[in-house]
Design a protein around this motif. Structure first.
Motif, PDB file in Angstrom:
ATOM      1  N   ALA A 205       2.142  -2.625  -5.318  1.00 21.40           N
ATOM      2  CA  ALA A 205       1.113  -1.729  -5.844  1.00 21.40           C
ATOM      3  C   ALA A 205      -0.240  -1.969  -5.188  1.00 21.40           C
ATOM      4  O   ALA A 205      -1.001  -1.029  -4.951  1.00 21.40           O
ATOM      5  CB  ALA A 205       1.001  -1.899  -7.353  1.00 21.40           C
ATOM      6  N   ALA A 206      -0.535  -3.227  -4.862  1.00 20.04           N
ATOM      7  CA  ALA A 206      -1.839  -3.528  -4.250  1.00 20.04           C
ATOM      8  C   ALA A 206      -1.966  -2.812  -2.908  1.00 20.04           C
ATOM      9  O   ALA A 206      -2.986  -2.178  -2.620  1.00 20.04           O
ATOM     10  CB  ALA A 206      -1.988  -5.041  -4.076  1.00 20.04           C
ATOM     11  N   LEU A 207      -0.920  -2.901  -2.105  1.00 21.87           N
ATOM     12  CA  LEU A 207      -0.925  -2.238  -0.800  1.00 21.87           C
ATOM     13  C   LEU A 207      -0.999  -0.720  -0.979  1.00 21.87           C
ATOM     14  O   LEU A 207      -1.787  -0.035  -0.318  1.00 21.87           O
ATOM     15  CB  LEU A 207       0.336  -2.626  -0.017  1.00 21.87           C
ATOM     16  N   ALA A 208      -0.188  -0.196  -1.880  1.00 20.57           N
ATOM     17  CA  ALA A 208      -0.130   1.254  -2.082  1.00 20.57           C
ATOM     18  C   ALA A 208      -1.488   1.797  -2.524  1.00 20.57           C
ATOM     19  O   ALA A 208      -1.944   2.822  -2.024  1.00 20.57           O
ATOM     20  CB  ALA A 208       0.940   1.597  -3.120  1.00 20.57           C
ATOM     21  N   LEU A 209      -2.147   1.092  -3.435  1.00 23.69           N
ATOM     22  CA  LEU A 209      -3.428   1.579  -3.953  1.00 23.69           C
ATOM     23  C   LEU A 209      -4.524   1.465  -2.900  1.00 23.69           C
ATOM     24  O   LEU A 209      -5.500   2.203  -2.922  1.00 23.69           O
ATOM     25  CB  LEU A 209      -3.812   0.825  -5.230  1.00 23.69           C
ATOM     26  N   ARG A 210      -4.375   0.533  -1.977  1.00 27.18           N
ATOM     27  CA  ARG A 210      -5.328   0.424  -0.878  1.00 27.18           C
ATOM     28  C   ARG A 210      -5.182   1.595   0.090  1.00 27.18           C
ATOM     29  O   ARG A 210      -6.156   2.098   0.629  1.00 27.18           O
ATOM     30  CB  ARG A 210      -5.101  -0.905  -0.143  1.00 27.18           C
ATOM     31  N   LEU A 211      -3.954   2.022   0.321  1.00 31.06           N
ATOM     32  CA  LEU A 211      -3.704   3.073   1.308  1.00 31.06           C
ATOM     33  C   LEU A 211      -3.936   4.476   0.745  1.00 31.06           C
ATOM     34  O   LEU A 211      -4.275   5.399   1.469  1.00 31.06           O
ATOM     35  CB  LEU A 211      -2.251   2.986   1.798  1.00 31.06           C
ATOM     36  N   ALA A 212      -3.736   4.610  -0.571  1.00 30.44           N
ATOM     37  CA  ALA A 212      -3.668   5.951  -1.146  1.00 30.44           C
ATOM     38  C   ALA A 212      -5.033   6.512  -1.525  1.00 30.44           C
ATOM     39  O   ALA A 212      -5.973   5.779  -1.812  1.00 30.44           O
ATOM     40  CB  ALA A 212      -2.775   5.929  -2.381  1.00 30.44           C
ATOM     41  N   THR A 213      -5.117   7.833  -1.530  1.00 31.18           N
ATOM     42  CA  THR A 213      -6.253   8.544  -2.087  1.00 31.18           C
ATOM     43  C   THR A 213      -6.046   8.715  -3.588  1.00 31.18           C
ATOM     44  O   THR A 213      -6.941   8.460  -4.395  1.00 31.18           O
ATOM     45  CB  THR A 213      -6.354   9.970  -1.475  1.00 31.18           C
ATOM     46  N   THR A 214      -4.858   9.158  -3.927  1.00 39.01           N
ATOM     47  CA  THR A 214      -4.499   9.436  -5.314  1.00 39.01           C
ATOM     48  C   THR A 214      -3.219   8.682  -5.636  1.00 39.01           C
ATOM     49  O   THR A 214      -2.383   8.494  -4.762  1.00 39.01           O
ATOM     50  CB  THR A 214      -4.254  10.953  -5.495  1.00 39.01           C
ATOM     51  N   ALA A 215      -3.087   8.266  -6.894  1.00 41.16           N
ATOM     52  CA  ALA A 215      -1.870   7.555  -7.274  1.00 41.16           C
ATOM     53  C   ALA A 215      -1.386   8.021  -8.634  1.00 41.16           C
ATOM     54  O   ALA A 215      -2.175   8.504  -9.463  1.00 41.16           O
ATOM     55  CB  ALA A 215      -2.107   6.046  -7.277  1.00 41.16           C
TER      56      ALA A 215
END
Ligand code: ATP
Length: 246
Positions: A205-215
């Motif tokens: 989740a840490a990586l995903a939230l860093r890369l994403a605009t929206t989650a």
């Protein structure tokens, strides 16, 4: 044109047989040029969402009961997998699933078949080689001999050969060492900077939230939380349940 198309999921309900409802009225969008992340625990329905998007649900005895999937207003739900790819939505499967007995080169060529004669094949190849120089170095090696991280790169490269407007990534860093996971993350960001929208399914989740605009957070088949990735990363709920802090 295809670029400029929002991938939109609306009211999507999916079941496996009569007994298992895996998704219930899921709605989310992947706007042009963005990275959208979906977080969720094991069994939340993340893989089911990707199966619905890629047209592969029926291979797993699943079916869409309600809702729509559209790209730029065009309906994708009901298309066969090849039709979805031809429309510009291409999945990189979990576990990478490259063709182990084929060479790297042959894997890439297989990916290009998905583009169905659309122009721009040479540019796609150049792009893949720039993103993943190692694939050029190993062009004639069997894909099965690559490391896990290299196989992930090949799977992403193969998908890009089909020139997607939206790339669907299923747990791209699963099982990779932290350094390799970081590299894959950087590459996802670069692919996105080049104009390809990304739907990112990630346990990290840490990586995903860093890369994403929206989650979006998926829990037992329902979207329970949606918002800007930085706001989700700051929320107590997400920090406790998905980031392991607080
Ligand atoms: P994981 O991260 O473990 O892959 P997930 O979030 O991707 O989990 P899904 O694999 O989509 O979750 O599963 C959602 C629900 O649907 C689960 O309850 C699962 O047991 C069920 N399910 C998945 N595939 C099938 C199938 N082919 N037949 C019946 N039930 C299934």
């Amino acid at each position: 044109t295809k670029a400029g198309a929002t991938l939109a999921v609306s009211g999507l309900t999916v079941s496996y047989g009569k007994a298992v409802r895996a998704l219930r009225e899921v709605s989310l969008e992947v706007p042009e040029g963005t990275v959208t992340a979906v977080l969720g625990a094991n069994g939340a329905g993340k893989t089911t969402l990707l199966r619905a998007l890629s047209g592969t649900l029926s291979f797993h005895r699943g079916a869409i009961e309600a809702g729509t999937i559209t790209l730029g207003g065009r309906t994708l739900s009901g298309l066969r997998p090849a039709g979805v790819v031809a429309a510009g939505v291409v999945q990189v499967p979990e576990g990478r699933r490259v063709f182990g007995r084929l060479t790297v080169e042959e894997n890439l060529r297989a990916g290009a078949l998905g583009a169905r004669g659309r122009p721009g094949g040479d540019a796609a190849r150049d792009r893949v080689m720039e993103l993943f120089p190692v694939l050029g170095e190993r062009a004639r090696q069997r894909a099965g001999l690559l490391s896990g991280g290299e196989q992930q790169m090949l799977a992403m490269g193969r998908a890009l050969m089909a020139r997607p407007s939206v790339l669907l990534l299923d747990e791209p860093t699963l099982g990779l060492a932290p350094l390799m996971a970081e590299r894959i993350g950087e590459t996802v960001a670069e692919i996105n900077r080049q104009g390809t929208a990304v739907l990112l399914i990630e346990q990290n989740a840490a990586l995903a939230l860093r890369l994403a605009t929206t989650a979006h957070v998926l829990e037992v088949g329902e979207v329970t939380l949606s918002g800007p990735a930085d706001e989700l990363a700051a929320s107590d709920e997400v920090r406790r349940r998905y980031l392991g802090v607080g």
